[in-house]
Design an enzyme around this catalytic site. Structure first.
Site, PDB file in Angstrom:
ATOM      1  N   GLU A  17       0.845  -1.201   0.000  1.00 48.00           N
ATOM      2  CA  GLU A  17       0.000   0.000   0.000  1.00 48.00           C
ATOM      3  C   GLU A  17       0.876   1.244   0.000  1.00 48.00           C
ATOM      4  O   GLU A  17       1.869   1.311   0.737  1.00 48.00           O
ATOM      5  CB  GLU A  17      -0.902  -0.005   1.243  1.00 48.00           C
ATOM      6  CG  GLU A  17      -1.788   1.230   1.333  1.00 48.00           C
ATOM      7  CD  GLU A  17      -2.818   1.136   2.446  1.00 48.00           C
ATOM      8  OE1 GLU A  17      -3.559   0.146   2.514  1.00 48.00           O
ATOM      9  OE2 GLU A  17      -2.859   2.077   3.258  1.00 48.00           O
ATOM     10  N   ARG A 109     -15.676   3.983   4.137  1.00 45.63           N
ATOM     11  CA  ARG A 109     -16.435   5.165   4.576  1.00 45.63           C
ATOM     12  C   ARG A 109     -15.489   6.335   4.780  1.00 45.63           C
ATOM     13  O   ARG A 109     -15.762   7.450   4.388  1.00 45.63           O
ATOM     14  CB  ARG A 109     -17.180   4.858   5.877  1.00 45.63           C
ATOM     15  CG  ARG A 109     -18.170   5.962   6.241  1.00 45.63           C
ATOM     16  CD  ARG A 109     -18.535   5.951   7.691  1.00 45.63           C
ATOM     17  NE  ARG A 109     -17.369   6.222   8.526  1.00 45.63           N
ATOM     18  CZ  ARG A 109     -17.340   6.069   9.830  1.00 45.63           C
ATOM     19  NH1 ARG A 109     -18.409   5.623  10.457  1.00 45.63           N
ATOM     20  NH2 ARG A 109     -16.258   6.348  10.527  1.00 45.63           N
ATOM     21  N   GLY A 110     -14.339   6.067   5.415  1.00 46.53           N
ATOM     22  CA  GLY A 110     -13.423   7.148   5.762  1.00 46.53           C
ATOM     23  C   GLY A 110     -13.755   7.692   7.136  1.00 46.53           C
ATOM     24  O   GLY A 110     -14.854   7.483   7.657  1.00 46.53           O
ATOM     25  N   ALA A 125     -19.663   2.160   4.561  1.00 43.92           N
ATOM     26  CA  ALA A 125     -18.919   1.659   3.396  1.00 43.92           C
ATOM     27  C   ALA A 125     -19.780   0.689   2.579  1.00 43.92           C
ATOM     28  O   ALA A 125     -19.648   0.618   1.351  1.00 43.92           O
ATOM     29  CB  ALA A 125     -17.640   0.970   3.862  1.00 43.92           C
ATOM     30  N   HIS A 150     -13.754  -2.198  15.134  1.00 42.35           N
ATOM     31  CA  HIS A 150     -13.729  -0.774  14.775  1.00 42.35           C
ATOM     32  C   HIS A 150     -14.164   0.044  15.986  1.00 42.35           C
ATOM     33  O   HIS A 150     -15.073  -0.363  16.716  1.00 42.35           O
ATOM     34  CB  HIS A 150     -14.670  -0.516  13.588  1.00 42.35           C
ATOM     35  CG  HIS A 150     -14.605   0.889  13.079  1.00 42.35           C
ATOM     36  ND1 HIS A 150     -15.446   1.882  13.527  1.00 42.35           N
ATOM     37  CD2 HIS A 150     -13.765   1.492  12.193  1.00 42.35           C
ATOM     38  CE1 HIS A 150     -15.146   3.024  12.925  1.00 42.35           C
ATOM     39  NE2 HIS A 150     -14.134   2.806  12.101  1.00 42.35           N
TER      40      HIS A 150
HETATM   41  P1  FAD Z   1     -17.645   1.091   7.724  1.00 36.65           P
HETATM   42  O1  FAD Z   1     -17.513  -0.273   7.167  1.00 36.65           O
HETATM   43  O2  FAD Z   1     -18.790   1.918   7.276  1.00 36.65           O
HETATM   44  O3  FAD Z   1     -17.623   0.934   9.305  1.00 36.65           O
HETATM   45  C1  FAD Z   1     -17.529   2.073  10.169  1.00 36.65           C
HETATM   46  C2  FAD Z   1     -18.314   1.782  11.445  1.00 36.65           C
HETATM   47  O4  FAD Z   1     -19.709   1.702  11.134  1.00 36.65           O
HETATM   48  C3  FAD Z   1     -17.958   0.424  12.082  1.00 36.65           C
HETATM   49  O5  FAD Z   1     -18.025   0.560  13.479  1.00 36.65           O
HETATM   50  C4  FAD Z   1     -19.040  -0.508  11.576  1.00 36.65           C
HETATM   51  O6  FAD Z   1     -19.290  -1.602  12.451  1.00 36.65           O
HETATM   52  C5  FAD Z   1     -20.235   0.435  11.503  1.00 36.65           C
HETATM   53  N1  FAD Z   1     -21.182   0.024  10.438  1.00 36.65           N
HETATM   54  C6  FAD Z   1     -20.870  -0.407   9.203  1.00 36.65           C
HETATM   55  N2  FAD Z   1     -21.978  -0.705   8.525  1.00 36.65           N
HETATM   56  C7  FAD Z   1     -23.017  -0.448   9.347  1.00 36.65           C
HETATM   57  C8  FAD Z   1     -24.427  -0.543   9.210  1.00 36.65           C
HETATM   58  N3  FAD Z   1     -24.982  -0.956   8.057  1.00 36.65           N
HETATM   59  N4  FAD Z   1     -25.200  -0.173  10.267  1.00 36.65           N
HETATM   60  C9  FAD Z   1     -24.641   0.278  11.418  1.00 36.65           C
HETATM   61  N5  FAD Z   1     -23.312   0.396  11.598  1.00 36.65           N
HETATM   62  C10 FAD Z   1     -22.511   0.038  10.573  1.00 36.65           C
HETATM   63  N6  FAD Z   1      -9.276   6.015   5.393  1.00 36.65           N
HETATM   64  C11 FAD Z   1      -9.123   6.979   4.439  1.00 36.65           C
HETATM   65  O7  FAD Z   1      -9.545   8.118   4.654  1.00 36.65           O
HETATM   66  N7  FAD Z   1      -8.518   6.713   3.241  1.00 36.65           N
HETATM   67  C12 FAD Z   1      -8.048   5.491   2.924  1.00 36.65           C
HETATM   68  O8  FAD Z   1      -7.508   5.281   1.837  1.00 36.65           O
HETATM   69  C13 FAD Z   1      -8.176   4.439   3.903  1.00 36.65           C
HETATM   70  N8  FAD Z   1      -7.738   3.182   3.656  1.00 36.65           N
HETATM   71  C14 FAD Z   1      -7.945   2.188   4.560  1.00 36.65           C
HETATM   72  C15 FAD Z   1      -7.547   0.877   4.260  1.00 36.65           C
HETATM   73  C16 FAD Z   1      -7.743  -0.164   5.170  1.00 36.65           C
HETATM   74  C17 FAD Z   1      -7.316  -1.560   4.800  1.00 36.65           C
HETATM   75  C18 FAD Z   1      -8.344   0.107   6.431  1.00 36.65           C
HETATM   76  C19 FAD Z   1      -8.546  -0.990   7.428  1.00 36.65           C
HETATM   77  C20 FAD Z   1      -8.752   1.400   6.751  1.00 36.65           C
HETATM   78  C21 FAD Z   1      -8.569   2.453   5.822  1.00 36.65           C
HETATM   79  N9  FAD Z   1      -8.988   3.760   6.085  1.00 36.65           N
HETATM   80  C22 FAD Z   1      -8.821   4.751   5.143  1.00 36.65           C
HETATM   81  C23 FAD Z   1      -9.589   4.096   7.390  1.00 36.65           C
HETATM   82  C24 FAD Z   1     -11.135   3.933   7.386  1.00 36.65           C
HETATM   83  O9  FAD Z   1     -11.714   4.834   6.481  1.00 36.65           O
HETATM   84  C25 FAD Z   1     -11.637   4.185   8.805  1.00 36.65           C
HETATM   85  O10 FAD Z   1     -11.226   3.120   9.625  1.00 36.65           O
HETATM   86  C26 FAD Z   1     -13.128   4.475   8.982  1.00 36.65           C
HETATM   87  O11 FAD Z   1     -13.350   4.837  10.361  1.00 36.65           O
HETATM   88  C27 FAD Z   1     -14.044   3.290   8.719  1.00 36.65           C
HETATM   89  O12 FAD Z   1     -14.118   2.996   7.406  1.00 36.65           O
HETATM   90  P2  FAD Z   1     -14.864   1.626   6.931  1.00 36.65           P
HETATM   91  O13 FAD Z   1     -14.828   1.623   5.462  1.00 36.65           O
HETATM   92  O14 FAD Z   1     -14.323   0.460   7.637  1.00 36.65           O
HETATM   93  O15 FAD Z   1     -16.353   1.972   7.445  1.00 36.65           O
END
Ligand code: FAD
Length: 293
Positions: A17, A109-110, A125, A150
């Site tokens: 990455e 989601r970010g 996300a 998370h």
């Molecule tokens: P989600 O999957 O939406 O989860 C966030 C929270 O919401 C979790 O607690 C989850 O349990 C909860 N949730 C999810 N779906 C639901 C639902 N349907 N109902 C209720 N609650 C729900 N950040 C950046 O800004 N740029 C990047 O390029 C980046 N790359 C990353 C790469 C990796 C491999 C990882 C692990 C993280 C990365 N991040 C990045 C950080 C990430 O954006 C953050 O960790 C953010 O807080 C959560 O993103 P997520 O996509 O996991 O969100």
């Protein structure tokens, strides 16, 4: 090639990455990074996306991913966040990725930016993943997962329930948040499998090679720090060369243990550090090759 297909072709997938430079003036840094990473045995390279950055800043992700594909002939994965984006903005980003023949997207989601009201089109996300798949089913969608839960979830079980929604929304491959304690990863994997998460899960490994990283990354990400790593931090915090060696050694040992325990993939958070990425990749490449033979 879709990253999901790598897992049928290989027993172990290895990926890197990188992140785009924060300032325009440091654009050469990323070219030099990619040049340095070019010969490493990576199955794909992912490029992060600044959730809180300007549109121009965010477009760099696509540019770099495109360069990885066209110049270095390595499969790119473009990260895409939705917390600060409308449907129209995401659609534009997808059109741009398509134009550049980038077919793998890590849908995130970010994190919310302090002082910025998040947009409401994509609360999670999984909403982004579903939108991408409906917008253009030719995109392969990856997602993030969290072996130590998370921080917004009350329990790992609840987080994995949400992860299930992500998979049902079209995510075909997961990459974990960085962790330092393999036990956490094994417990998560067991629970996730038992709860019906059946897609490949790559383990995210970040070598800690500087004092800055201890303060910023380790404190911020909330990953638990095993006693052995804490000892390394305290013993070598003021000796940069020794800390680098010890951090690389720790990450390599962690990877070796994961490989011996049947992990499907290793995702190395390079932090654009060519020397570290090279030392780790070279020390495991024959082992990965033997597993894939
Ligand atoms: P989600 O999957 O939406 O989860 C966030 C929270 O919401 C979790 O607690 C989850 O349990 C909860 N949730 C999810 N779906 C639901 C639902 N349907 N109902 C209720 N609650 C729900 N950040 C950046 O800004 N740029 C990047 O390029 C980046 N790359 C990353 C790469 C990796 C491999 C990882 C692990 C993280 C990365 N991040 C990045 C950080 C990430 O954006 C953050 O960790 C953010 O807080 C959560 O993103 P997520 O996509 O996991 O969100």
């Amino acid at each position: 090639m879709y990253t999901r297909d790598l897992f049928s072709a290989k027993r172990v997938v290895f990926s890197l990455e990188v992140f785009p430079p924060k300032k325009d003036t440091s654009v050469n840094v990323i070219y030099n990074t990619l040049l340095g990473l070019r010969g490493l045995p990576a199955d794909f390279i992912s490029v992060t996306y600044g959730a809180g950055g300007s549109i121009a800043q965010r477009e760099k992700t696509c540019e770099i991913a495109s360069l990885i594909r066209s110049t270095y002939h390595i499969e790119p994965v473009s990260h895409l966040t939705c917390v600060n984006s409308t449907r129209e903005e995401v659609a534009q980003a997808l059109d741009k990725l398509k134009e550049n023949q980038i077919c793998n997207i890590l849908a995130l989601r970010g994190d919310r930016t302090p002082g910025v009201e998040p947009k409401t089109d994509f609360p999670h996300a999984s909403d982004l993943a579903r939108f991408i798949r409906e917008y253009d089913p030719s995109f392969n969608v990856l997602g993030a997962c969290y072996p130590e839960c998370h921080f917004e979830s009350d329990s790992l079980e609840e987080d994995i329930e949400h992860l299930k929604i992500k998979i049902d929304s079209g995510v075909t491959h997961l990459i974990t948040q960085l962790f330092f304690d393999n036990g956490c990863f094994y417990r998560f994997l067991e629970k996730a499998r038992a709860m019906g998460i059946d897609v490949p899960i790559e383990a995210g490994i970040m070598p800690i090679v500087s004092k800055n990283q201890i303060e910023r990354t380790v404190t911020m990400c909330g990953a638990s720090v095993p006693h052995k790593l804490a000892t390394i931090f305290s013993r070598y915090a003021d000796n940069p060369a020794a800390l680098r060696d010890a951090g690389i050694f720790y990450a390599t040992e962690q990877i070796m243990d994961l490989l011996e325990n049947g992990v499907q993939g290793i995702h190395l958070y390079t932090m654009n550090n060519v020397d570290t990425a090279t030392r780790i990749s070279r020390s495991i490449e024959n082992i990965i090759a033997a597993k894939n033979a």
